[in-house]
Motif scaffolding. Structure first.
Motif, mmCIF file in Angstrom:
data_model
loop_
_atom_site.group_PDB
_atom_site.id
_atom_site.type_symbol
_atom_site.label_atom_id
_atom_site.label_comp_id
_atom_site.label_asym_id
_atom_site.label_seq_id
_atom_site.Cartn_x
_atom_site.Cartn_y
_atom_site.Cartn_z
ATOM 1 N N VAL A 141 -20.770 0.522 -9.521
ATOM 2 C CA VAL A 141 -19.388 0.890 -9.219
ATOM 3 C C VAL A 141 -18.620 -0.352 -8.766
ATOM 4 C CG1 VAL A 141 -17.895 2.264 -7.712
ATOM 5 C CG2 VAL A 141 -20.040 3.240 -8.585
ATOM 6 N N ILE A 142 -17.445 -0.539 -9.351
ATOM 7 C CA ILE A 142 -16.583 -1.620 -8.874
ATOM 8 C C ILE A 142 -15.286 -1.014 -8.347
ATOM 9 C CG2 ILE A 142 -17.490 -3.333 -10.493
ATOM 10 C CD1 ILE A 142 -14.744 -2.908 -12.019
ATOM 11 N N ASP A 143 -14.610 -1.733 -7.450
ATOM 12 C CA ASP A 143 -13.274 -1.307 -7.037
ATOM 13 C C ASP A 143 -12.283 -2.112 -7.864
ATOM 14 O OD1 ASP A 143 -10.842 -0.719 -5.916
ATOM 15 O OD2 ASP A 143 -11.635 -0.589 -3.868
ATOM 16 N N ALA A 144 -11.660 -1.441 -8.822
ATOM 17 C CA ALA A 144 -10.820 -2.146 -9.803
ATOM 18 C C ALA A 144 -9.566 -2.763 -9.185
ATOM 19 C CB ALA A 144 -10.415 -1.194 -10.928
ATOM 20 N N VAL A 145 -9.174 -2.315 -7.980
ATOM 21 C CA VAL A 145 -7.971 -2.923 -7.387
ATOM 22 C C VAL A 145 -8.263 -4.353 -6.925
ATOM 23 C CG1 VAL A 145 -6.180 -2.763 -5.631
ATOM 24 C CG2 VAL A 145 -6.888 -0.713 -6.876
ATOM 25 N N PRO A 146 -9.170 -4.555 -5.943
ATOM 26 C CA PRO A 146 -9.410 -5.963 -5.574
ATOM 27 C C PRO A 146 -10.133 -6.754 -6.660
ATOM 28 C CG PRO A 146 -10.857 -4.491 -4.321
ATOM 29 C CD PRO A 146 -9.867 -3.622 -5.048
ATOM 30 N N GLU A 147 -11.066 -6.092 -7.380
ATOM 31 C CA GLU A 147 -11.946 -6.876 -8.255
ATOM 32 C C GLU A 147 -11.341 -7.181 -9.626
ATOM 33 O OE1 GLU A 147 -16.307 -6.336 -7.618
ATOM 34 O OE2 GLU A 147 -15.660 -4.392 -6.829
ATOM 35 N N ALA A 382 -15.199 6.705 -10.676
ATOM 36 C CA ALA A 382 -16.372 6.778 -9.795
ATOM 37 C C ALA A 382 -15.965 7.109 -8.368
ATOM 38 C CB ALA A 382 -17.132 5.450 -9.852
ATOM 39 N N GLY A 383 -14.835 7.799 -8.221
ATOM 40 C CA GLY A 383 -14.367 8.179 -6.883
ATOM 41 C C GLY A 383 -12.865 8.354 -6.925
ATOM 42 N N ARG A 384 -12.322 8.880 -5.819
ATOM 43 C CA ARG A 384 -10.876 9.140 -5.787
ATOM 44 C C ARG A 384 -10.073 7.858 -5.654
ATOM 45 N NH1 ARG A 384 -8.032 13.866 -3.532
ATOM 46 N NH2 ARG A 384 -6.807 12.320 -2.423
ATOM 47 N N PRO A 385 -9.043 7.676 -6.502
ATOM 48 C CA PRO A 385 -8.144 6.522 -6.286
ATOM 49 C C PRO A 385 -7.379 6.709 -4.972
ATOM 50 C CG PRO A 385 -7.628 7.706 -8.345
ATOM 51 C CD PRO A 385 -8.625 8.530 -7.620
ATOM 52 N N GLU A 386 -7.148 5.625 -4.263
ATOM 53 C CA GLU A 386 -6.427 5.710 -2.991
ATOM 54 C C GLU A 386 -5.126 4.917 -3.105
ATOM 55 O OE1 GLU A 386 -6.855 3.761 1.369
ATOM 56 O OE2 GLU A 386 -8.724 4.005 0.243
ATOM 57 N N ARG A 387 -4.015 5.561 -2.728
ATOM 58 C CA ARG A 387 -2.722 4.864 -2.808
ATOM 59 C C ARG A 387 -2.563 3.840 -1.701
ATOM 60 N NH1 ARG A 387 1.922 6.770 -5.692
ATOM 61 N NH2 ARG A 387 3.289 5.966 -4.059
ATOM 62 N N ARG A 388 -1.820 2.796 -1.994
ATOM 63 C CA ARG A 388 -1.449 1.801 -1.004
ATOM 64 C C ARG A 388 -0.223 2.359 -0.282
ATOM 65 N NH1 ARG A 388 -2.504 -3.916 -1.546
ATOM 66 N NH2 ARG A 388 -3.322 -3.490 -3.612
ATOM 67 N N VAL A 389 -0.260 2.418 1.032
ATOM 68 C CA VAL A 389 0.872 3.004 1.747
ATOM 69 C C VAL A 389 1.873 1.901 2.074
ATOM 70 C CG1 VAL A 389 1.597 4.466 3.660
ATOM 71 C CG2 VAL A 389 -0.666 4.768 2.663
ATOM 72 N N VAL A 390 2.808 1.690 1.144
ATOM 73 C CA VAL A 390 3.869 0.692 1.326
ATOM 74 C C VAL A 390 5.186 1.327 0.888
ATOM 75 C CG1 VAL A 390 2.449 -1.376 1.011
ATOM 76 C CG2 VAL A 390 3.435 -0.261 -0.991
ATOM 77 N N SER A 391 6.298 0.788 1.413
ATOM 78 C CA SER A 391 7.610 1.311 1.037
ATOM 79 C C SER A 391 7.948 0.900 -0.388
ATOM 80 C CB SER A 391 8.694 0.746 1.960
ATOM 81 O OG SER A 391 8.475 1.185 3.270
ATOM 82 N N ALA A 392 8.598 1.789 -1.122
ATOM 83 C CA ALA A 392 9.313 1.452 -2.369
ATOM 84 C C ALA A 392 8.434 1.048 -3.553
ATOM 85 C CB ALA A 392 10.349 0.351 -2.127
ATOM 86 N N THR A 393 7.122 0.983 -3.376
ATOM 87 C CA THR A 393 6.272 0.579 -4.491
ATOM 88 C C THR A 393 5.137 1.571 -4.687
ATOM 89 O OG1 THR A 393 6.731 -1.748 -4.055
ATOM 90 C CG2 THR A 393 4.850 -1.285 -5.453
ATOM 91 N N LYS A 397 -4.559 1.132 -3.634
ATOM 92 C CA LYS A 397 -5.298 0.268 -2.707
ATOM 93 C C LYS A 397 -6.748 0.178 -3.177
ATOM 94 C CE LYS A 397 -5.513 -1.739 1.450
ATOM 95 N NZ LYS A 397 -4.645 -2.885 1.733
ATOM 96 N N SER A 398 -7.211 1.276 -3.789
ATOM 97 C CA SER A 398 -8.619 1.338 -4.163
ATOM 98 C C SER A 398 -8.786 2.221 -5.402
ATOM 99 C CB SER A 398 -9.412 1.920 -2.986
ATOM 100 O OG SER A 398 -10.731 2.208 -3.380
ATOM 101 N N LEU A 399 -9.631 1.793 -6.329
ATOM 102 C CA LEU A 399 -9.856 2.548 -7.569
ATOM 103 C C LEU A 399 -11.310 2.331 -8.028
ATOM 104 C CD1 LEU A 399 -8.744 4.163 -10.057
ATOM 105 C CD2 LEU A 399 -8.149 1.949 -11.070
ATOM 106 N N PRO A 400 -12.218 3.211 -7.549
ATOM 107 C CA PRO A 400 -13.626 3.012 -7.926
ATOM 108 C C PRO A 400 -13.872 3.460 -9.373
ATOM 109 C CG PRO A 400 -13.380 4.440 -5.972
ATOM 110 C CD PRO A 400 -12.043 4.349 -6.632
ATOM 111 N N VAL A 401 -14.430 2.567 -10.179
ATOM 112 C CA VAL A 401 -14.757 2.891 -11.576
ATOM 113 C C VAL A 401 -16.071 2.207 -11.967
ATOM 114 C CG1 VAL A 401 -12.355 3.154 -12.378
ATOM 115 C CG2 VAL A 401 -13.455 0.919 -12.523
ATOM 116 N N ARG A 402 -16.629 2.660 -13.086
ATOM 117 C CA ARG A 402 -17.741 1.948 -13.725
ATOM 118 C C ARG A 402 -17.266 1.461 -15.086
ATOM 119 N NH1 ARG A 402 -20.395 6.334 -11.834
ATOM 120 N NH2 ARG A 402 -21.941 5.925 -10.227
ATOM 121 N N LEU A 403 -17.604 0.222 -15.422
ATOM 122 C CA LEU A 403 -17.328 -0.291 -16.766
ATOM 123 C C LEU A 403 -18.645 -0.248 -17.539
ATOM 124 C CD1 LEU A 403 -15.146 -3.490 -16.079
ATOM 125 C CD2 LEU A 403 -14.366 -1.141 -16.468
ATOM 126 N N ILE A 404 -18.679 0.572 -18.594
ATOM 127 C CA ILE A 404 -19.888 0.670 -19.406
ATOM 128 C C ILE A 404 -19.700 -0.217 -20.640
ATOM 129 C CG2 ILE A 404 -21.513 2.255 -20.519
ATOM 130 C CD1 ILE A 404 -20.954 2.934 -17.532
#
Lengths: 406, 107
Positions: A141-147, A382-393, A397-404
């Motif tokens: 599993v990778i976190d596609a947002v930071p990685e 590979a898990g629930r995406p999590e929103r970044r809590v920022v104004s106007a955008t 923040k996080s998006l767990p996925v697997r790349l096959i």
């Protein structure tokens, strides 16, 4: 004149939606629906601004820069008030009107011409290919947002610009850009606290003597020397590029991976026909529009589509809402790579101020998607995406996925 | 319906019937003409729908505005006197029979 014409000119109705409150930032769609459905233009008493989320209204206002000015800023704050400049100085391109804007815009457009984009493409493609290869080899599993999204954006944006900013300082700057477009909130305060040291680096890095030769920032200064931009405008443009494009780029890349993971039928279509690649990116910009709302100033009292607007008041164009307007789009909440979206969405804004960096955004999206299509068989959630809590955008923040791998 | 012929780099000719009011970028991409990209969707922000227009037809097409003129300086293939961004050419009966040539590259 009809006897009751006077009566039909109504003030926009007040609605009690707070687009900067935590519930809206966590799940904006219900609020967008209320803004869009209540009236063509509504009024948000908490902030003393108008709002619209309808495609036809948003389009008309974008085109009408004489009645709807950018001079008071594209965020909620009135940028004519100097106290609003403490954290973000006015943008020399986004926060001016034609004809001043026209000259600066043409200069910037030249720096982002197809020839320039082409000169960057090889580096972007190679970066994306190597990144995807490494992630497939590592597996799991990778976190596609930071990685993926942040890794690409925070490597390639400063590099293309030619700015030397420690990597650790970059993430806060993207978020600062978003917070600076919204009201003073405890979250905004916390972000400004967090980026205090970064801002110093960021301002210094954009100074003429610190930018690397041959890069975009260097070329911006060359244009300033050639008289294309007034003295001092170059540094402002460089800061806008780094800040605004970072936030919007990683937002777009994250959303692209998310939608392709959640819609394997759409992913299969792109894999089978790389001709759909560009449209797959464009459709993400519609469905997950990075910028939620873009403001204009109502210059003076005016009647607009049968509604009476007061001058000197700002109006929020909820482009993310317009991009899901059910009167305009069929099944607006679905991701459809075959949708006729190009030239129809307002994800890059519109009119004279339509996003000048849009070709850079597409370049990054295309490089990544080409690399994924060539190397990846499936992208699995590979898990629930999590929103970044920022104004106007709108951003993850996080998006767990697997790349096959293929 | 008025007709336009797109001639791609290399000589491939495609006649396309175009509804009045539609622009040539939309018409060309919809017809699968590979030499037109039109990335920005007609917003004068990408310069990837560059065409060379049959000189006989130039007087029948409204002159380019300042934004288009600026963008024509930045095309991937250098512009000529008969260059236009075809997202700005709106079809009308007066343009029936128009021929446009596509440049070697758009990006």
């Amino acid at each position: 004149m009809l006897p009751n014409a006077e009566l039909s000119i109504a003030a926009p109705p007040a609605i009690h939606i707070d687009p900067y409150a935590d519930d809206f930032l966590a799940d904006p769609d219900p609020g967008r629906c209320i803004i869009r459905d209540s009236a063509p233009i509504t009024y948000l008493p908490k902030y003393g601004v108008y709002a619209t989320g309808r495609m036809t209204v948003v389009r008309e206002i974008f085109k009408d820069y004489e009645r709807f000015s950018s001079s008071a800023g594209i965020g909620l704050a009135d940028r004519r008030d100097p106290s609003s400049h403490a954290h973000r100085r006015p943008s020399p391109i986004n926060e001016v009107d034609p004809p001043v804007h026209t000259k600066i815009r043409a200069g910037v457009q030249k720096l982002l011409s197809p020839m320039m984009i082409r000169s960057w493409r090889g580096r972007y493609d190679a970066f994306a290919e190597k990144l995807v290869d490494q992630l497939i080899i590592r597996g799991g599993v990778i976190d596609a947002v930071p990685e993926i999204a942040e890794e690409m954006t925070y490597t390639l944006m400063p590099e293309t610009l030619g700015l030397d900013i420690p990597r650790a300082f970059l993430p806060g700057l993207g978020e600062m850009n978003s917070f600076s477009l919204g009201p003073a909130t405890p979250r905004q305060q916390a972000n400004y606290e967090q980026v205090k040291d970064a801002i110093k680096f960021y301002n210094e890095a954009a100074e003429r003597e610190n930018v690397r030769p041959g890069t975009l920032a260097d070329k911006i200064y060359q244009e300033e020397d050639a008289g294309t931009f007034e003295p001092g405008v170059g540094a402002g443009l460089i800061r806008v590029f780094l800040r605004a494009s970072s936030e919007n780029q990683y937002s777009m890349i994250s959303a692209l991976i998310r939608r392709l993971a959640e819609n394997p039928d759409q992913w299969d279509k792109v894999k089978a026909d790389p001709g759909k690649l560009k449209n797959a990116i464009e459709e993400v910009i519609r469905l997950d529009t990075p910028l939620e709302v873009d403001f204009r100033l109502v210059v003076s009292d005016t009647e607009f589509n049968g509604q009476a607007l007061q001058g000197n008041r700002k109006i929020g164009l909820f482009i993310a809402a317009a991009n899901r307007d059910p009167h305009y789009w069929d099944k607006p909440n679905e991701y459809d790579v075959d949708r006729e979206v190009l030239g129809n969405h307002v994800g890059f804004g519109g009119g004279a101020h339509v996003c000048v960096g849009q070709m850079m955004a597409r370049l990054q999206g295309e490089s990544l998607l080409k690399a994924l299509v060539a190397r990846v068989d499936r992208i699995e959630p590979a898990g629930r995406p999590e929103r970044r809590v920022v104004s106007a955008t709108n951003s993850l923040k996080s998006l767990p996925v697997r790349l096959i791998g293929r | 319906m008025p007709n336009v012929t797109f001639i791609e780099w290399g000589g491939n000719e495609t006649p396309v019937d175009v509804e009045n009011g539609k622009n040539l970028m939309q018409a060309g991409t919809a017809a699968g003409i590979s030499g037109i990209i039109g990335d920005c969707g007609g917003n004068l922000s990408c310069a990837t729908c560059h065409v060379f227009v049959d000189p006989d037809y130039i007087p029948r097409i409204p002159a380019p505005n300042d934004y288009e003129k600026d963008m024509l300086e930045f095309t991937a293939t250098a512009a000529e006197d008969n260059s236009r961004l075809c997202c700005q050419i709106v079809m009308s009966d007066a343009l029936d029979g128009l021929i446009v040539w596509l440049p070697q590259t758009q990006e």
